[in-house]
Design an enzyme around this catalytic site. Structure first.
Site, mmCIF file in Angstrom:
data_model
loop_
_atom_site.group_PDB
_atom_site.id
_atom_site.type_symbol
_atom_site.label_atom_id
_atom_site.label_comp_id
_atom_site.label_asym_id
_atom_site.label_seq_id
_atom_site.Cartn_x
_atom_site.Cartn_y
_atom_site.Cartn_z
ATOM 1 N N TYR A 1 43.975 53.374 73.713
ATOM 2 C CA TYR A 1 43.402 52.395 74.648
ATOM 3 C C TYR A 1 43.943 52.609 76.066
ATOM 4 O O TYR A 1 44.142 51.654 76.809
ATOM 5 C CB TYR A 1 43.646 50.960 74.145
ATOM 6 C CG TYR A 1 43.138 50.758 72.739
ATOM 7 C CD1 TYR A 1 41.779 50.777 72.477
ATOM 8 C CD2 TYR A 1 44.011 50.599 71.661
ATOM 9 C CE1 TYR A 1 41.293 50.621 71.183
ATOM 10 C CE2 TYR A 1 43.541 50.449 70.368
ATOM 11 C CZ TYR A 1 42.178 50.457 70.130
ATOM 12 O OH TYR A 1 41.707 50.309 68.848
ATOM 13 N N ARG B 1 45.108 52.689 66.905
ATOM 14 C CA ARG B 1 46.350 52.672 67.677
ATOM 15 C C ARG B 1 47.515 53.362 66.950
ATOM 16 O O ARG B 1 48.290 54.088 67.565
ATOM 17 C CB ARG B 1 46.730 51.216 67.946
ATOM 18 C CG ARG B 1 47.860 51.055 68.932
ATOM 19 C CD ARG B 1 48.296 49.593 69.038
ATOM 20 N NE ARG B 1 47.220 48.656 69.086
ATOM 21 C CZ ARG B 1 46.727 48.113 70.203
ATOM 22 N NH1 ARG B 1 47.247 48.432 71.372
ATOM 23 N NH2 ARG B 1 45.746 47.245 70.148
ATOM 24 N N CYS C 1 43.841 47.114 94.664
ATOM 25 C CA CYS C 1 43.913 45.855 95.403
ATOM 26 C C CYS C 1 43.641 44.660 94.512
ATOM 27 O O CYS C 1 42.595 44.002 94.636
ATOM 28 C CB CYS C 1 42.931 45.903 96.567
ATOM 29 S SG CYS C 1 43.359 47.239 97.663
ATOM 30 N N GLU D 1 40.164 52.249 59.073
ATOM 31 C CA GLU D 1 39.749 52.588 60.452
ATOM 32 C C GLU D 1 40.917 52.463 61.419
ATOM 33 O O GLU D 1 40.859 51.690 62.383
ATOM 34 C CB GLU D 1 38.646 51.616 60.906
ATOM 35 C CG GLU D 1 37.436 51.549 60.004
ATOM 36 C CD GLU D 1 36.509 50.383 60.368
ATOM 37 O OE1 GLU D 1 36.905 49.490 61.138
ATOM 38 O OE2 GLU D 1 35.381 50.376 59.865
HETATM 39 N N1 LLP Z 1 37.867 48.874 63.449
HETATM 40 C C1 LLP Z 1 37.220 47.989 64.226
HETATM 41 C C2 LLP Z 1 35.964 47.393 63.759
HETATM 42 C C3 LLP Z 1 37.766 47.632 65.479
HETATM 43 O O1 LLP Z 1 37.142 46.737 66.240
HETATM 44 C C4 LLP Z 1 38.985 48.227 65.911
HETATM 45 C C5 LLP Z 1 39.565 47.898 67.212
HETATM 46 C C6 LLP Z 1 39.604 49.162 65.061
HETATM 47 C C7 LLP Z 1 39.019 49.453 63.835
HETATM 48 C C8 LLP Z 1 40.876 49.857 65.430
HETATM 49 O O2 LLP Z 1 41.935 48.971 65.550
HETATM 50 P P1 LLP Z 1 43.429 49.511 65.744
HETATM 51 O O3 LLP Z 1 43.812 50.228 64.475
HETATM 52 O O4 LLP Z 1 43.459 50.402 66.903
HETATM 53 O O5 LLP Z 1 44.207 48.290 65.938
HETATM 54 N N2 LLP Z 1 41.849 47.551 73.893
HETATM 55 C C9 LLP Z 1 42.753 46.770 73.056
HETATM 56 C C10 LLP Z 1 42.488 46.985 71.569
HETATM 57 C C11 LLP Z 1 41.073 46.647 71.153
HETATM 58 C C12 LLP Z 1 40.815 46.912 69.713
HETATM 59 C C13 LLP Z 1 39.382 46.789 69.386
HETATM 60 N N3 LLP Z 1 39.024 47.073 68.031
HETATM 61 C C14 LLP Z 1 44.173 47.136 73.425
HETATM 62 O O6 LLP Z 1 44.376 47.956 74.299
HETATM 63 O O7 LLP Z 1 45.110 46.581 72.858
#
Ligand code: LLP
Length: 419
Positions: A372, A278, A343, A275
């Site tokens: 994100y 990023r 603000c 999954e």
């Molecule tokens: N799978 C699940 C169950 C997740 O909760 C997430 C991310 C992913 C996959 C994807 O993760 P990635 O490959 O993108 O690391 N808003 C935060 C990041 C929150 C991530 C939440 N879950 C930021 O801007 O750093």
């Protein structure tokens, strides 16, 4: 190849000068490179290809824009969704239902039904009761819900506390030690095809060691479950791979990740699911902004830009680092703060950093903002919802319009009894 390069002194996205995007759409605006999205998708696919049977589900929370999800679907990616809204988006973007995985710690009954009726590929269960409810909802409809148990392996992901999910004290997953007993109880339910295990320990991981530790624990669990007579055909290893936000940061490559996974999962004999979010979208986008003012400051001048924390929340929320660069750099630099108009004292993108020298009216970008970014935008301070543009070669298209404060207001209402 970097698709955000200087050509004749001006930063381009692929072959499109950023000033052309700003002129056509205004600022702030997110600009994505289709080529970079594709390269990242292919690098990930190639990285895990040696693993054999794999299922790729883009974590669409990272960038749920329909055009982005469609582009990735064209590259063979399904979708990892965490809400009914994301499920609807994945389907609208053309992702086949069977390629959708439904994660998330708080799925409502309505969302479970939505997933069942759509015929999605897998539900990742977060607690035993969710499995009982899902099984009943499925049985009522004459269905059997494909599901995996999301376990919490109690591993420190070594990332920012607000994006860690795999420690015992986090709200995510169920304790890995309790999984066998829960499997025994849920395994026999008529409406459930409990076929696997899922894990996701956090995001923006810059090392493989925590992932490896988590996967090893999952491997032992799979062996225990099989020894107890359960059939395990799928293991979802989540997302989490980081990207380079700061100069010199060296996140693990998808190839190195694939090698580690191959080593740890040798002999598991399952379909491995991933999954990533990023690592697919992060470096494929920038937030284009215009410098409004350069305001004198006590320690450093304040570069006030027209993008703000409502457009890109990551710095305010996670103390994240995003590169700041002029679209037409003069070659000169300055030490400055960069802040938005909202603000709040946390509406600051850069503190005391050496950046390209800029002045009012200049265009600039906040880099590595493809994941994100827009998806976490709000209309705080009654600012418009930031638009998005997708570039491919020398063409670009608005893939999300700017939504004006007036549009949001139109959904509001003053009761007659206040008039
Ligand atoms: N799978 C699940 C169950 C997740 O909760 C997430 C991310 C992913 C996959 C994807 O993760 P990635 O490959 O993108 O690391 N808003 C935060 C990041 C929150 C991530 C939440 N879950 C930021 O801007 O750093």
């Amino acid at each position: 190849m970097n698709h955000f390069e200087l050509i004749d002194g001006e930063m381009h996205v692929e072959n499109v000068p950023i000033s052309a995007i700003a002129q056509a759409v205004g600022t702030p605006v997110y600009a994505y490179s289709a080529a970079r999205l594709r390269e990242n998708a292919r690098a990930f696919r190639d990285g895990v290809a040696p693993l054999g049977r794999v299922h790729l589900a883009f974590a669409i929370k990272a960038n749920p824009n329909l055009a982005v999800v469609r582009l990735l679907a064209n590259e063979g990616f399904g979708a990892d969704v965490v809400s009914g809204g994301e499920l609807a988006r994945a389907m609208a973007a053309g992702v086949a239902a069977k390629d959708i995985v439904f994660s998330g710690v708080g799925k409502s009954r309505a969302e479970l039904i939505q997933g069942l009726e759509a015929g999605i590929g897998q539900f990742n269960l977060e607690l035993e009761e969710e499995g009982v409810v899902l099984a009943a909802l499925a049985a009522e409809r004459g269905l059997r819900a494909p599901a995996a148990l999301r376990v919490n392996p109690d591993v420190d992901a070594g990332t920012h506390a607000k994006i860690s999910t795999g420690k015992a004290e986090n709200k995510f997953g169920l304790p890995i030690d309790e999984a066998p007993a829960i499997f025994d109880r849920l395994g026999g339910l008529e409406g459930l095809n409990l076929r696997g295990v899922a894990v996701h320990i956090g995001s923006q991981l810059l090392g493989l060691a925590p992932l490896e530790a988590a996967f090893e624990r999952v491997g032992r669990l799979v062996a225990d479950l099989r020894a107890a007579g359960h059939t395990i055909t799928h293991v979802d290893l989540g997302g989490g791979l980081g990207v380079a936000y700061r100069p010199g940061e060296t996140p693990p490559t998808p190839a190195a990740f694939g090698e580690m996974v191959a080593r740890v999962t040798k002999g598991w004999d399952v379909e491995l699911m991933f999954e990533p979010g990023r690592v697919i979208a992060g470096d494929a986008g920038v937030l284009v902004t215009e410098v409004l003012w350069v305001k004198p400051g006590v320690t450093h001048p304040w570069v006030i830009v027209d993008a703000a924390m409502n457009d890109l929340a990551r710095v305010a929320l996670y103390d994240a680092y995003h590169g700041f660069a002029a679209v037409k750099p003069s070659g000169k630099t300055m030490v400055a703060n960069v802040a938005g108009p909202v603000c709040e004292s946390s509406d600051v993108f850069v503190k005391g950093r050496e950046i390209d020298a800029v002045k009012g009216g200049d265009l600039a970008v906040l880099q590595t903002a493809g994941a994100y970014g827009a998806t976490m935008a709000s209309t705080y301070n009654s600012r418009p919802l930031v638009p998005e543009v997708l570039v491919s070669g020398d063409r670009f298209e608005v893939v999300a319009k700017r939504i004006a404060a007036e549009h949001i207001m139109a959904e509001e209402h003053v009761p007659d009894w206040l008039k």
